[in-house]
Design a protein around this motif. Structure first.
Motif, PDB file in Angstrom:
ATOM      1  N   ALA A  10      38.820 -52.375 111.667  1.00 37.23           N
ATOM      2  CA  ALA A  10      38.058 -52.926 110.547  1.00 37.23           C
ATOM      3  C   ALA A  10      38.200 -52.047 109.311  1.00 37.23           C
ATOM      4  O   ALA A  10      38.373 -52.539 108.191  1.00 37.23           O
ATOM      5  CB  ALA A  10      36.589 -53.059 110.948  1.00 37.23           C
ATOM      6  N   GLU A  11      38.152 -50.742 109.516  1.00 40.89           N
ATOM      7  CA  GLU A  11      38.242 -49.822 108.384  1.00 40.89           C
ATOM      8  C   GLU A  11      39.586 -49.979 107.669  1.00 40.89           C
ATOM      9  O   GLU A  11      39.636 -50.051 106.429  1.00 40.89           O
ATOM     10  CB  GLU A  11      38.062 -48.376 108.869  1.00 40.89           C
ATOM     11  CG  GLU A  11      38.216 -47.297 107.809  1.00 40.89           C
ATOM     12  CD  GLU A  11      37.169 -47.375 106.688  1.00 40.89           C
ATOM     13  OE1 GLU A  11      36.065 -47.870 106.943  1.00 40.89           O
ATOM     14  OE2 GLU A  11      37.488 -46.948 105.551  1.00 40.89           O
ATOM     15  N   PHE A  45      39.724 -53.303 105.851  1.00 42.88           N
ATOM     16  CA  PHE A  45      38.863 -53.241 104.656  1.00 42.88           C
ATOM     17  C   PHE A  45      39.563 -52.481 103.527  1.00 42.88           C
ATOM     18  O   PHE A  45      39.586 -52.928 102.387  1.00 42.88           O
ATOM     19  CB  PHE A  45      37.537 -52.568 105.016  1.00 42.88           C
ATOM     20  CG  PHE A  45      36.621 -52.388 103.844  1.00 42.88           C
ATOM     21  CD1 PHE A  45      35.788 -53.426 103.448  1.00 42.88           C
ATOM     22  CD2 PHE A  45      36.588 -51.199 103.122  1.00 42.88           C
ATOM     23  CE1 PHE A  45      34.929 -53.278 102.356  1.00 42.88           C
ATOM     24  CE2 PHE A  45      35.748 -51.042 102.032  1.00 42.88           C
ATOM     25  CZ  PHE A  45      34.915 -52.077 101.647  1.00 42.88           C
ATOM     26  N   TYR A  92      36.695 -58.689 101.601  1.00 43.11           N
ATOM     27  CA  TYR A  92      35.581 -58.503 102.535  1.00 43.11           C
ATOM     28  C   TYR A  92      34.224 -58.349 101.851  1.00 43.11           C
ATOM     29  O   TYR A  92      33.200 -58.689 102.414  1.00 43.11           O
ATOM     30  CB  TYR A  92      35.853 -57.276 103.423  1.00 43.11           C
ATOM     31  CG  TYR A  92      36.991 -57.509 104.395  1.00 43.11           C
ATOM     32  CD1 TYR A  92      36.761 -58.160 105.604  1.00 43.11           C
ATOM     33  CD2 TYR A  92      38.291 -57.124 104.090  1.00 43.11           C
ATOM     34  CE1 TYR A  92      37.800 -58.399 106.494  1.00 43.11           C
ATOM     35  CE2 TYR A  92      39.339 -57.362 104.963  1.00 43.11           C
ATOM     36  CZ  TYR A  92      39.090 -57.996 106.170  1.00 43.11           C
ATOM     37  OH  TYR A  92      40.118 -58.242 107.025  1.00 43.11           O
ATOM     38  N   ILE A 106      30.523 -59.356 103.239  1.00 44.31           N
ATOM     39  CA  ILE A 106      29.639 -58.270 103.697  1.00 44.31           C
ATOM     40  C   ILE A 106      28.297 -58.359 102.965  1.00 44.31           C
ATOM     41  O   ILE A 106      27.235 -58.288 103.598  1.00 44.31           O
ATOM     42  CB  ILE A 106      30.290 -56.881 103.452  1.00 44.31           C
ATOM     43  CG1 ILE A 106      31.535 -56.715 104.341  1.00 44.31           C
ATOM     44  CG2 ILE A 106      29.283 -55.762 103.713  1.00 44.31           C
ATOM     45  CD1 ILE A 106      32.370 -55.483 104.007  1.00 44.31           C
ATOM     46  N   LEU A 148      33.277 -63.189 108.100  1.00 46.72           N
ATOM     47  CA  LEU A 148      34.027 -61.977 108.450  1.00 46.72           C
ATOM     48  C   LEU A 148      34.899 -62.232 109.678  1.00 46.72           C
ATOM     49  O   LEU A 148      36.063 -61.819 109.722  1.00 46.72           O
ATOM     50  CB  LEU A 148      33.057 -60.814 108.725  1.00 46.72           C
ATOM     51  CG  LEU A 148      32.371 -60.216 107.494  1.00 46.72           C
ATOM     52  CD1 LEU A 148      31.274 -59.242 107.914  1.00 46.72           C
ATOM     53  CD2 LEU A 148      33.396 -59.506 106.596  1.00 46.72           C
ATOM     54  N   GLU A 161      34.391 -55.055 115.139  1.00 48.65           N
ATOM     55  CA  GLU A 161      34.913 -55.099 113.763  1.00 48.65           C
ATOM     56  C   GLU A 161      33.875 -55.710 112.808  1.00 48.65           C
ATOM     57  O   GLU A 161      33.604 -55.163 111.728  1.00 48.65           O
ATOM     58  CB  GLU A 161      36.219 -55.914 113.700  1.00 48.65           C
ATOM     59  CG  GLU A 161      37.402 -55.242 114.379  1.00 48.65           C
ATOM     60  CD  GLU A 161      38.664 -56.111 114.353  1.00 48.65           C
ATOM     61  OE1 GLU A 161      39.020 -56.623 113.288  1.00 48.65           O
ATOM     62  OE2 GLU A 161      39.285 -56.269 115.419  1.00 48.65           O
ATOM     63  N   TYR A 168      30.846 -53.451 112.390  1.00 47.89           N
ATOM     64  CA  TYR A 168      31.223 -52.310 111.552  1.00 47.89           C
ATOM     65  C   TYR A 168      31.229 -52.707 110.079  1.00 47.89           C
ATOM     66  O   TYR A 168      30.640 -52.031 109.216  1.00 47.89           O
ATOM     67  CB  TYR A 168      32.596 -51.793 111.979  1.00 47.89           C
ATOM     68  CG  TYR A 168      33.096 -50.633 111.155  1.00 47.89           C
ATOM     69  CD1 TYR A 168      32.783 -49.325 111.483  1.00 47.89           C
ATOM     70  CD2 TYR A 168      33.879 -50.851 110.011  1.00 47.89           C
ATOM     71  CE1 TYR A 168      33.228 -48.258 110.718  1.00 47.89           C
ATOM     72  CE2 TYR A 168      34.333 -49.789 109.238  1.00 47.89           C
ATOM     73  CZ  TYR A 168      34.007 -48.500 109.602  1.00 47.89           C
ATOM     74  OH  TYR A 168      34.446 -47.444 108.830  1.00 47.89           O
ATOM     75  N   LEU A 169      31.880 -53.841 109.794  1.00 45.29           N
ATOM     76  CA  LEU A 169      32.005 -54.272 108.395  1.00 45.29           C
ATOM     77  C   LEU A 169      30.639 -54.598 107.778  1.00 45.29           C
ATOM     78  O   LEU A 169      30.412 -54.325 106.594  1.00 45.29           O
ATOM     79  CB  LEU A 169      32.941 -55.479 108.291  1.00 45.29           C
ATOM     80  CG  LEU A 169      34.429 -55.152 108.479  1.00 45.29           C
ATOM     81  CD1 LEU A 169      35.255 -56.421 108.565  1.00 45.29           C
ATOM     82  CD2 LEU A 169      34.944 -54.259 107.332  1.00 45.29           C
ATOM     83  N   ARG A 209      29.520 -51.572 106.347  1.00 40.22           N
ATOM     84  CA  ARG A 209      30.549 -50.802 105.652  1.00 40.22           C
ATOM     85  C   ARG A 209      30.121 -50.400 104.238  1.00 40.22           C
ATOM     86  O   ARG A 209      30.641 -49.439 103.664  1.00 40.22           O
ATOM     87  CB  ARG A 209      31.859 -51.615 105.607  1.00 40.22           C
ATOM     88  CG  ARG A 209      33.031 -50.927 104.927  1.00 40.22           C
ATOM     89  CD  ARG A 209      33.357 -49.591 105.587  1.00 40.22           C
ATOM     90  NE  ARG A 209      34.468 -48.898 104.981  1.00 40.22           N
ATOM     91  CZ  ARG A 209      34.400 -48.205 103.849  1.00 40.22           C
ATOM     92  NH1 ARG A 209      33.266 -48.158 103.185  1.00 40.22           N
ATOM     93  NH2 ARG A 209      35.454 -47.569 103.367  1.00 40.22           N
TER      94      ARG A 209
END
Lengths: 299, 299
Positions: free
Chosen positions: A201-202, A205, A212, A216, A224, A290, A293-294, A297
């Motif tokens: 995900a990082e 992004f 994203y 988000i 997402l 993912e 996480y986002l 983020r």
């Protein structure tokens, strides 16, 4: 100080003669000017630590580890006492052997520094002991607030309740410690793969933050999920792990003339079980990580 | 009571319709008379627990475990601090991280009953804790006096001093706990294979005791080694493990059409290293265990 950063991060890059002419020139300038060589993709990837390519390589290599670990677990029958809370009795508060085994092994491995590494997520974080080893400076790639996403409990139940009975034979050979050790290796490989969704995900992004940010901010999980999903790529992964189960789970033999013959009709773990494991659990849980996480983020 | 013994030991045999007519008749009689069905080889093998066939199958399956374990260890670079006695310092009496890790993991696995199983031999028997699990009645196949043959110290030095540097890349990625865990899995697989020489020797002795008794009484190690050696069979084993390193250590990929393609030019562990591991260490040490076992077989 940029000189040192650039110089350190150039280790492991392709040989200088493979760089484009601008890169070669820029590297000379970089030493004096602090240029980040940003036009050159392979150098930029190295400077960023993780890249789409490195993430994909990691996930592909983890497939081998997961398939090996399942094949090694399948050496032993199901061995029900390992999972039976009544087996060790009241003395151990009705914990199963597998739970005690994983708790104590994780505590021991924590002492050796395992969970300093952001790729590793324990199943029983409450039991961990402070590392005895000096701290190691791992690259900090993850957004700290989002990094704590954790689906360990789901992985635990998925593995023991749904997956394990599918690829082990019925029976009991008494090798409970070996069985628990083999289970732990499976769990660790699955957890590492699924929680690597944070790195996936990082890197996605970073590659296209604008795509994203709107979702988000709107806390739009479904949006997402759509952004993160590539059905064709997922199908390739599922078919590849099925193929790995065939290749790694075959009986490799030599005939009397010393020629290699392989038994392709019988595999140590049913390739369809591995396909389904990825289809039903590993890929959906990775994507869940993912998305979670986002969602944090930008916190 | 012979009825129960025969009945229990018939589990796992080929279906009854595959037995010879005398066996079928005798099994009926056996239930009433206690006949041991001794004329029928496949039944006799089962009654004896181990057989040349079962021993060979065990050793062949262990090859897969050994090759998997080496490939998994090769995921990490050499990671010198794991083996450096000065890394943890005086607090730990200058023990290396790997030594502490193996000692503590073995103690933990002993609690789960690992070393009740006669196939398993610990590296640090002095640190073991009594099992928490109820005793499991493993078949006692080995001659008790001879069963304590032990080459763990040799295996330890062979692995760390000679083998490990050959198949790991130079470097340090900080994953010391994962490295130590991967080393332990390699050590356990190698130790189990090499110490299985005791079972190999037992089954060979039982098959032809007269061939061995003279040499054992004369303490003729060289004569025993000659009896146990089959150069052609050993060459097949060495070539088979080399082949397994190729098959299990390849990159299995799918092309854009989803067809399987494998990269045969690059393996995760050099197949020649695995060939040499067996040629220089695993086979000679297994035979050393066999000879030492036989020298005490009549004690």
């Amino acid at each position: 100080m940029r000189y040192h950063v650039v110089d350190r991060d150039l280790r492991g890059l392709p040989p200088r003669e493979q760089w484009c002419p601008i890169c070669k020139l820029q590297h000379g300038l970089a030493i004096f000017s602090g240029c980040n060589l940003s036009h050159c993709r392979h150098i930029q990837e190295k400077l960023n630590g993780i890249s789409l390519k490195s993430v994909r390589e990691f996930l592909t290599r983890e497939e081998d580890s997961i398939v090996f670990s399942l094949i090694e677990r399948a050496k032993y029958p199901y061995n029900a006492p390992v999972y039976d809370p009544s087996y060790l009795g009241f003395t151990f508060h009705n914990h199963s052997l597998i739970e005690l085994f994983v708790r104590e092994t994780e505590a021991l491995q924590a002492k050796a520094g395992r969970y300093q590494n952001p790729e590793e997520v324990p199943f029983f974080p409450e039991d961990l002991i402070l590392p005895l080893v000096p701290p190691y400076k791992y690259p900090q790639e993850l957004h700290p607030v989002a990094a704590s996403v954790n689906v360990s409990t789901t992985i635990w139940h998925m593995y023991f309740d749904r997956v394990l009975p599918q690829f082990t034979s019925k029976g009991n050979d008494g090798k409970y410690a070996q069985t628990a050790e083999a289970d732990l290796i499976c769990l660790q490989a699955l957890s590492r793969r699924i929680h690597y969704g944070r790195f996936v995900a990082e890197v996605k992004f970073r590659a296209a933050p604008k795509d994203y940010i709107t979702a988000i901010k709107a806390k739009d999980s479904d949006g997402l999920m759509r952004l993160l999903t590539s059905a064709s790529q997922e199908e390739i992964v599922k078919r590849r792990v099925e193929e790995k189960a065939k290749v790694f789970g075959q009986d490799v033999t030599l005939d009397t003339k010393g020629e290699t013959t392989s038994n392709h009709s019988k595999y140590k773990v049913d390739p369809m079980v591995v396909y389904s494991l990825y289809s039903d659990w590993v890929i959906p849980l990775t994507k869940l990580v993912e998305v979670e996480y986002l969602l944090h983020r930008l916190d």
